[in-house]
Design a protein around this motif. Structure first.
Motif, PDB file in Angstrom:
ATOM      1  N   PRO A   1      14.813  -2.690   4.620  1.00 33.00           N
ATOM      2  CA  PRO A   1      13.400  -2.973   4.837  1.00 33.00           C
ATOM      3  C   PRO A   1      12.927  -4.133   3.980  1.00 33.00           C
ATOM      4  N   ARG A   2      11.968  -4.905   4.533  1.00 31.28           N
ATOM      5  CA  ARG A   2      11.402  -6.004   3.783  1.00 31.28           C
ATOM      6  C   ARG A   2       9.891  -5.953   3.928  1.00 31.28           C
ATOM      7  N   PRO A   3       9.148  -6.442   2.942  1.00 28.99           N
ATOM      8  CA  PRO A   3       7.680  -6.397   3.033  1.00 28.99           C
ATOM      9  C   PRO A   3       7.201  -7.042   4.330  1.00 28.99           C
ATOM     10  N   ALA A   4       6.236  -6.372   4.992  1.00 31.08           N
ATOM     11  CA  ALA A   4       5.791  -6.831   6.306  1.00 31.08           C
ATOM     12  C   ALA A   4       5.120  -8.188   6.260  1.00 31.08           C
ATOM     13  N   ASP A   5       4.471  -8.511   5.139  1.00 28.50           N
ATOM     14  CA  ASP A   5       3.721  -9.765   5.097  1.00 28.50           C
ATOM     15  C   ASP A   5       4.498 -10.907   4.464  1.00 28.50           C
ATOM     16  N   ARG A   6       5.758 -10.682   4.126  1.00 27.75           N
ATOM     17  CA  ARG A   6       6.540 -11.735   3.488  1.00 27.75           C
ATOM     18  C   ARG A   6       7.260 -12.583   4.534  1.00 27.75           C
ATOM     19  N   LEU A   7       7.227 -13.868   4.340  1.00 30.30           N
ATOM     20  CA  LEU A   7       7.939 -14.774   5.229  1.00 30.30           C
ATOM     21  C   LEU A   7       9.433 -14.471   5.209  1.00 30.30           C
ATOM     22  N   GLU A   8      10.036 -14.402   6.398  1.00 32.60           N
ATOM     23  CA  GLU A   8      11.496 -14.375   6.517  1.00 32.60           C
ATOM     24  C   GLU A   8      11.915 -15.742   7.042  1.00 32.60           C
ATOM     25  N   HIS A   9      12.574 -16.499   6.218  1.00 34.62           N
ATOM     26  CA  HIS A   9      12.931 -17.891   6.530  1.00 34.62           C
ATOM     27  C   HIS A   9      14.451 -18.004   6.406  1.00 34.62           C
ATOM     28  N   ASP A  10      15.140 -17.745   7.519  1.00 29.91           N
ATOM     29  CA  ASP A  10      16.596 -17.648   7.517  1.00 29.91           C
ATOM     30  C   ASP A  10      17.216 -18.921   8.073  1.00 29.91           C
ATOM     31  N   VAL A  11      18.421 -19.223   7.619  1.00 27.48           N
ATOM     32  CA  VAL A  11      19.150 -20.369   8.157  1.00 27.48           C
ATOM     33  C   VAL A  11      20.303 -19.862   9.021  1.00 27.48           C
ATOM     34  N   LEU A  12      20.410 -20.413  10.214  1.00 31.37           N
ATOM     35  CA  LEU A  12      21.533 -20.138  11.106  1.00 31.37           C
ATOM     36  C   LEU A  12      22.440 -21.360  11.115  1.00 31.37           C
ATOM     37  N   VAL A  13      23.662 -21.194  10.657  1.00 31.89           N
ATOM     38  CA  VAL A  13      24.660 -22.269  10.717  1.00 31.89           C
ATOM     39  C   VAL A  13      25.648 -21.885  11.810  1.00 31.89           C
ATOM     40  N   TYR A  14      25.573 -22.610  12.904  1.00 33.39           N
ATOM     41  CA  TYR A  14      26.314 -22.175  14.092  1.00 33.39           C
ATOM     42  C   TYR A  14      27.273 -23.260  14.573  1.00 33.39           C
ATOM     43  N   GLY A  15      28.216 -22.801  15.392  1.00 30.28           N
ATOM     44  CA  GLY A  15      29.125 -23.735  16.049  1.00 30.28           C
ATOM     45  C   GLY A  15      29.240 -23.358  17.513  1.00 30.28           C
ATOM     46  N   GLY A  16      28.623 -24.113  18.388  1.00 24.26           N
ATOM     47  CA  GLY A  16      28.701 -23.834  19.824  1.00 24.26           C
ATOM     48  C   GLY A  16      27.530 -23.017  20.325  1.00 24.26           C
ATOM     49  N   LEU A  17      27.279 -23.163  21.622  1.00 23.40           N
ATOM     50  CA  LEU A  17      26.106 -22.536  22.233  1.00 23.40           C
ATOM     51  C   LEU A  17      26.186 -21.013  22.226  1.00 23.40           C
ATOM     52  N   GLU A  18      27.382 -20.463  22.422  1.00 29.52           N
ATOM     53  CA  GLU A  18      27.507 -18.997  22.459  1.00 29.52           C
ATOM     54  C   GLU A  18      27.081 -18.381  21.131  1.00 29.52           C
ATOM     55  N   GLU A  19      27.543 -18.991  20.060  1.00 29.35           N
ATOM     56  CA  GLU A  19      27.185 -18.492  18.730  1.00 29.35           C
ATOM     57  C   GLU A  19      25.684 -18.657  18.481  1.00 29.35           C
ATOM     58  N   TYR A  20      25.141 -19.749  18.959  1.00 33.35           N
ATOM     59  CA  TYR A  20      23.716 -20.045  18.815  1.00 33.35           C
ATOM     60  C   TYR A  20      22.862 -18.987  19.507  1.00 33.35           C
ATOM     61  N   LEU A  21      23.195 -18.708  20.769  1.00 36.46           N
ATOM     62  CA  LEU A  21      22.408 -17.740  21.544  1.00 36.46           C
ATOM     63  C   LEU A  21      22.586 -16.322  21.011  1.00 36.46           C
ATOM     64  N   ALA A  22      23.778 -16.012  20.499  1.00 38.66           N
ATOM     65  CA  ALA A  22      24.031 -14.662  19.978  1.00 38.66           C
ATOM     66  C   ALA A  22      23.097 -14.318  18.824  1.00 38.66           C
ATOM     67  N   ALA A  23      22.644 -15.320  18.107  1.00 38.72           N
ATOM     68  CA  ALA A  23      21.733 -15.070  16.978  1.00 38.72           C
ATOM     69  C   ALA A  23      20.272 -15.226  17.379  1.00 38.72           C
ATOM     70  N   THR A  24      19.960 -16.211  18.191  1.00 31.94           N
ATOM     71  CA  THR A  24      18.564 -16.541  18.451  1.00 31.94           C
ATOM     72  C   THR A  24      17.914 -15.657  19.533  1.00 31.94           C
ATOM     73  N   VAL A  25      18.670 -15.295  20.555  1.00 31.20           N
ATOM     74  CA  VAL A  25      18.069 -14.487  21.637  1.00 31.20           C
ATOM     75  C   VAL A  25      17.647 -13.105  21.129  1.00 31.20           C
ATOM     76  N   PRO A  26      18.515 -12.365  20.420  1.00 33.47           N
ATOM     77  CA  PRO A  26      18.046 -11.070  19.878  1.00 33.47           C
ATOM     78  C   PRO A  26      16.862 -11.216  18.929  1.00 33.47           C
ATOM     79  N   HIS A  27      16.866 -12.275  18.172  1.00 29.52           N
ATOM     80  CA  HIS A  27      15.753 -12.525  17.235  1.00 29.52           C
ATOM     81  C   HIS A  27      14.432 -12.638  18.003  1.00 29.52           C
ATOM     82  N   LEU A  28      14.437 -13.394  19.089  1.00 32.37           N
ATOM     83  CA  LEU A  28      13.200 -13.588  19.855  1.00 32.37           C
ATOM     84  C   LEU A  28      12.820 -12.325  20.620  1.00 32.37           C
ATOM     85  N   ARG A  29      13.812 -11.635  21.186  1.00 30.74           N
ATOM     86  CA  ARG A  29      13.503 -10.401  21.925  1.00 30.74           C
ATOM     87  C   ARG A  29      12.937  -9.339  20.994  1.00 30.74           C
TER      88      ARG A  29
END
Length: 316
Positions: free
Chosen positions: A6-34
């Motif tokens: 758990p993390r404080p609800a009002d705290r910014l979560e500012h994560d870095v995604l270091v990816y290689g290729g579209l599959e890896e990119y979507l695997a992290a970003t699509v669940p995040h947005l959904r």
């Protein structure tokens, strides 16, 4: 992949995604947005093509809740991007933002430093926003220096295999090593820089004409010359009000750039966030420098024992 801790609800979560290729990119970003859609948050995608279209397609029906923005327009200027994020946060408050951001990187080292500073400023300015942000970096496309800055400005790391605390992130909130207010490396103006002293408010019109004439000769268009005139007037006014004599302005050209520097012998010590914080009103301290930063491409500050200089760069 998301951490169960758990993390404080009002705290910014500012994560870095270091990816290689579209599959890896979507695997992290699509669940995040959904996850954001399911939580009733405001999904915002600010990435360049072709990832913009790829994310829209991958989200399918969930994408109807999201706003998609071309990163080449949104991330054209770091201080304007901060201003725009501030507006978006205020517009949707109290709902949280759920963001995927990414920009195209050039080989310009000054641009790299400016955007590293931007990433660090996000940590400070939006610390209590509650926004959930993934900043994506293509490990095969960006230079090592860019990745180094990315790892130093994001608390958590997603690298395609896991999400974890980023060990490269300092224990305290990261500030650009040379300090935000006074830029570290500082080269003197060239010997052939044009020079004009000034000492009173009555001289400001002469300063404007001096700068505008030389900027026109460099090929800047009328709109950008007008912006530079306003920025120079603001910097010179600040030198008159808060600096010390003698005061002067210098201008010179570099390949693709027009440089204007306003100097005085005052000993101003700019704070870490000088001119970066979106002001509430024009009466707020820092409004002038904030305006200057919005008007020109890059602002650099130098404060030493021999005085203070504000350097304004306009790219052609």
């Amino acid at each position: 992949m998301r951490s169960p801790s758990p993390r404080p609800a009002d705290r910014l979560e500012h994560d870095v995604l270091v990816y290689g290729g579209l599959e890896e990119y979507l695997a992290a970003t699509v669940p995040h947005l959904r996850e954001g859609v399911e939580a009733g948050e405001v999904p915002l995608v600010v990435v360049p093509e072709p990832r913009l279209s790829a994310l829209r397609d991958a989200l399918g029906a969930d994408g109807r809740e999201a706003t998609f923005v071309d990163a080449d327009e949104f991330y054209a200027h770091p201080v304007r991007a901060l201003r725009d994020y501030d507006r978006i946060l205020r517009l949707h408050a109290p709902r949280r933002l759920r963001v995927v951001g990414e920009r195209n990187w050039s080989d310009d080292p000054l641009e790299t430093v400016e955007w590293a500073r931007y990433e660090s400023l996000v940590n400070t300015l939006f610390a209590a926003s509650g926004a959930r942000v993934i900043c994506a970096y293509d490990r095969d496309a960006v230079r090592p220096q860019v990745l180094e800055h990315a790892l130093r400005t994001h608390r958590r790391l997603i690298d395609g295999r896991s999400e974890r605390h980023n060990d490269a992130y300092p224990e305290s909130d990261y500030l650009e090593p040379a300090g935000f207010g006074a830029d570290g490396a500082w080269s003197p103006p060239p010997p052939d820089a044009a020079h004009l002293p000034f000492g009173a408010m009555e001289d400001l019109q002469r300063v404007r004409r001096f700068v505008a004439a030389r900027a026109s000769g460099h090929g800047l268009d009328e709109k950008r010359i007008a912006a530079l005139e306003t920025a120079v007037t603001e910097a010179a006014t600040n030198a008159l009000k808060h600096g010390a004599a003698p005061r002067w302005v210098r201008v010179w050209r570099r390949p693709g750039e027009f440089v204007c520097e306003v100097s005085d012998h005052g000993r101003w010590r700019p704070g870490a966030l000088a001119g970066f914080t979106p002001p509430v009103s024009a009466l707020e301290r820092g409004f002038g420098l904030w305006t200057v930063r919005l008007l020109v491409d890059v602002v650099r500050l130098h404060a030493g024992e021999d005085g203070t200089s504000v350097r304004l760069l306009m790219r052609r």
